[in-house]
Design an enzyme around this catalytic site. Structure first.
Site, PDB file in Angstrom:
ATOM      1  CD  GLU B  64      16.434  12.773  40.856  1.00 51.25           C
ATOM      2  OE1 GLU B  64      15.301  13.182  40.855  1.00 51.25           O
ATOM      3  OE2 GLU B  64      17.554  13.265  40.411  1.00 51.25           O
ATOM      4  CG  HIS B 132      25.411  17.023  45.809  1.00 51.99           C
ATOM      5  ND1 HIS B 132      24.717  18.224  46.072  1.00 51.99           N
ATOM      6  CD2 HIS B 132      25.547  16.740  44.440  1.00 51.99           C
ATOM      7  CE1 HIS B 132      24.328  18.495  44.919  1.00 51.99           C
ATOM      8  NE2 HIS B 132      24.511  17.613  43.960  1.00 51.99           N
TER       9      HIS B 132
END
Lengths: 323, 340
Positions: B64, B132
């Protein structure tokens, strides 16, 4: 100093650039100690051959990223002494209008994005610059300057890996000056060289004498050609030494005296001067003259910066968004 | 005028397709976004786009921080990347590139550089536990240099994404997992219908402009994304109790449409701010503080915030239900400020 066959103009220009960077750094340090210049500085005394040798292998349209120690890279890539000095003084005439400062020197018009002062932060960015060159089918090359310390960042792994898997036109240049701030590289890297990490990414890596400006130039030329012809990245490790502190008031007590002494004998400008003199490519008078010209250029830039306007306090609020 | 009813996931996909056709500088970069037989990102937004744009769907390693930096580098060279993470929580791995590099690069350059990076990140607590689920809006508010948008409908998703891609500044778009309307294996339980009739024409929703979703005279409720939909439900409930709720969807958090919010506060004098993040230092804190500073003469009751508790998101359904502001909790907050 192995390679020969270069014209004296080219060689003397390399010499001039290295002297310019060294004298720029020395003058800047003095201005700091006098209290005339604001902020902090990270200087590259002793590492000039890395910046000069690599940038000599580049075209003006090629783009470099730099680090918290960017003065040499900026001057070698074509940012003028006036623009750099103006920025260090935080004046509106600086290359970033005083918004960047020492650690963010840069100007894309000269092929240098503002220096990235987070260690390793420039590695993915340079990779992205190279991705754009490839996607736009431009024959340009990105060069990512970093220190040895950056190679222990996750960004190194992520960035170099992406450069490798996508065969991007980028050269990763590690200036290994043996210390990450004060920590010896031997404490934090287990392998004999940093360049051998390149094997993990499936790209070539090479370790060379980073204080030999011609050796740097030759290695960079090869890596740049490889990048420009679509063959992908190279990891170039340049062995060098910082003959000044990490930042402005660091006396570098962690560098052993014996090591420092050897480093001074091995510093790139003295070595290259000897090369030029030995081969009668220049005499001492010519070299002295170069130093004198460089000093005049620096003094003029200091005077211009001191006379240049300070930004207005409320200029703080400008330049955040385009619209 | 032809219209098509599309979910947010479908609408974003068509919007990206349209932007990539319109401007060859636009490209997508992210994880699992362009694998045939894959999902088109975590929520099907980019599904199938690689068939049309094989060279401009950059499927990355799981890196990322790396690919947000790549997006920045490409943007400075004149391309217009759309970088997305599968879950907003993963953008925390890229905070150096997002906050130190992308947000600051134009400013550090003295305004010489443009950084047209569009970023997309799914938020929302959706049965996946603590890692998440997080809403990152409060993390990015104090990072000047990034515009933040939060579309609650497919119409806004298209209009805001067009604005983001065409804008020369970095924009982060937060999207809600329960609003996507993702289908098949990627369908979400508990999803809310956020689909819209999408006009054929090339409209945009300007960044920085709020919308009044429901006009009302008694209380101003401010909410984005899923919380906006729940606030509308609460307003319908309260209507039966005789409380007339105005629901404002800011749509953009940076820049923020203070004019619309303040006009509403002048009218109602009462404010409830709803958000899915922990209450501490949240978006609601910023809105409430500004209104307290600048609108105190118009306020007839204390500002009320409805938010998640100051804990990570839990997993078990009863705890998750307790964690995320419900229609009833929003309604109860409105009742409290009304009866003050």
């Amino acid at each position: 100093m192995s390679p020969t066959g270069y014209g004296p103009d080219f060689l003397l220009d390399l010499y001039r650039q290295m002297v310019l960077i060294r004298h720029f750094e020395e003058r800047v340090k003095y201005l700091f100690l006098e209290g005339v210049m604001p902020g902090t500085i990270h200087q590259c005394n002793g590492q000039e051959a890395c910046a000069v040798g690599v940038c000599a292998a580049l075209e003006p349209a090629d783009v470099i990223t730099s680090t918290h120690r960017p003065h040499g890279h900026a001057l070698a890539k074509g940012i003028t002494v006036v623009e750099a000095m103006g920025e260090l003084f935080g004046r509106t005439t600086g290359c970033c209008k005083g918004k960047g400062g020492s650690m963010h020197l840069g100007d894309l018009a000269k092929g240098m994005v503002p220096a990235i002062a987070i260690v390793g932060g420039g590695i993915p960015v340079a990779t992205g610059i190279a991705l754009a060159f490839k996607m736009k089918k431009e024959k340009r090359v990105a060069v990512c300057f970093m220190g040895d310390g950056a190679t222990n960042e996750g960004a190194f792994h992520e960035g170099v890996n992406m450069g490798a898997i996508w065969t991007l036109p980028v050269v990763y240049v590690v200036e290994n000056n043996l210390y990450g701030a004060s920590t010896p590289v031997s404490w934090v890297v287990r392998t004999k060289t940093i360049s051998e990490r390149s094997r993990l990414y499936g790209i070539p890596g090479v370790t060379i004498d980073g204080n030999d400006v011609l050796a740097v130039y030759v290695a960079a030329k090869k890596a740049v050609r490889r990048a420009r012809t679509g063959k992908g990245p190279t990891l170039l490790e340049l062995m060098t030494y910082r003959i000044t502190g990490h930042s402005r008031r660091d006396p570098a007590l962690y560098q052993p005296e014996e090591e420092k002494k050897r480093a001074l004998e091995n510093e790139p400008i003295g070595r290259f001067a000897k090369y030029l003199l030995d081969r009668q490519l220049a005499d001492q008078r010519r070299l002295d003259q170069i130093a004198e010209e460089v000093d005049q250029e620096i003094e003029a830039a200091v005077e211009m910066a001191l006379a240049a306007p300070q930004p207005k306090p409320e200029d703080t609020l400008q330049d955040l968004f385009v619209a | 005028m032809t219209m098509k009813r599309l979910s947010i996931a479908e609408a974003l996909r068509e919007c990206i397709r349209g932007e990539m056709r319109r401007d060859e500088r636009v490209f997508c970069i992210g994880e699992d976004i362009a694998v045939r037989g894959g999902w088109g990102g975590a929520f099907t937004v980019t599904l199938g786009l690689e068939k049309e744009f094989s060279d401009r769907m950059i499927n990355t390693p799981i890196s990322e921080n790396g690919f947000f930096g790549v997006a920045l580098g490409a943007a400075m060279m004149g391309l217009r990347p759309i970088a997305d993470v599968q879950y907003a929580d993963f953008a925390l791995l890229a905070m150096d590139q997002i906050v130190n590099q992308i947000a600051k690069m134009r400013y550090m350059s003295g305004g010489k550089l443009t950084v047209p990076v569009t970023m997309r990140a799914p938020v929302g607590v959706t049965g996946r536990g603590a890692q998440h689920s997080q809403s990152l809006e409060p993390f990015l508010l104090p990072a000047p240099g990034i515009k933040i948008v939060c579309p609650a409908t497919a119409y806004d998703a298209v209009g805001l994404l067009r604005s983001a891609v065409r804008c020369d500044d970095p924009v982060m778009m937060f999207e809600h997992k329960l609003l996507y309307g993702s289908k098949g294996a990627r369908a979400e339980s508990g999803a809310i219908d956020a689909s819209s009739e999408i006009p054929e024409e090339d409209y945009v929703v300007p960044i920085g402009r709020a919308v009044v979703r429901r006009e009302g005279a008694d209380v101003t409720v401010i909410a984005t994304l899923l919380m906006m939909h729940r606030s509308l439900q609460a307003a319908a409930l309260l209507e039966q109790e005789g409380i007339d709720v105005e629901v404002i969807d800011p749509r953009s958090l940076v820049p923020f449409d203070w004019d619309t919010v303040k006009a509403s506060v002048v009218k109602t004098g009462r404010v409830v701010i709803v958000e899915e993040s922990p209450k501490r230092n949240g978006v609601g804190a910023e809105i409430a503080a500004t209104l307290a500073e600048e609108m105190i003469d118009h306020l007839t009751a204390p500002i009320k915030r409805v938010a998640a508790p100051n804990t990570p998101a839990p997993f078990a359904p009863p705890m998750e239900e307790y964690y995320v502001p419900s229609v009833e909790r929003i309604a109860e907050a409105v009742r409290q400020v009304t009866s003050y």
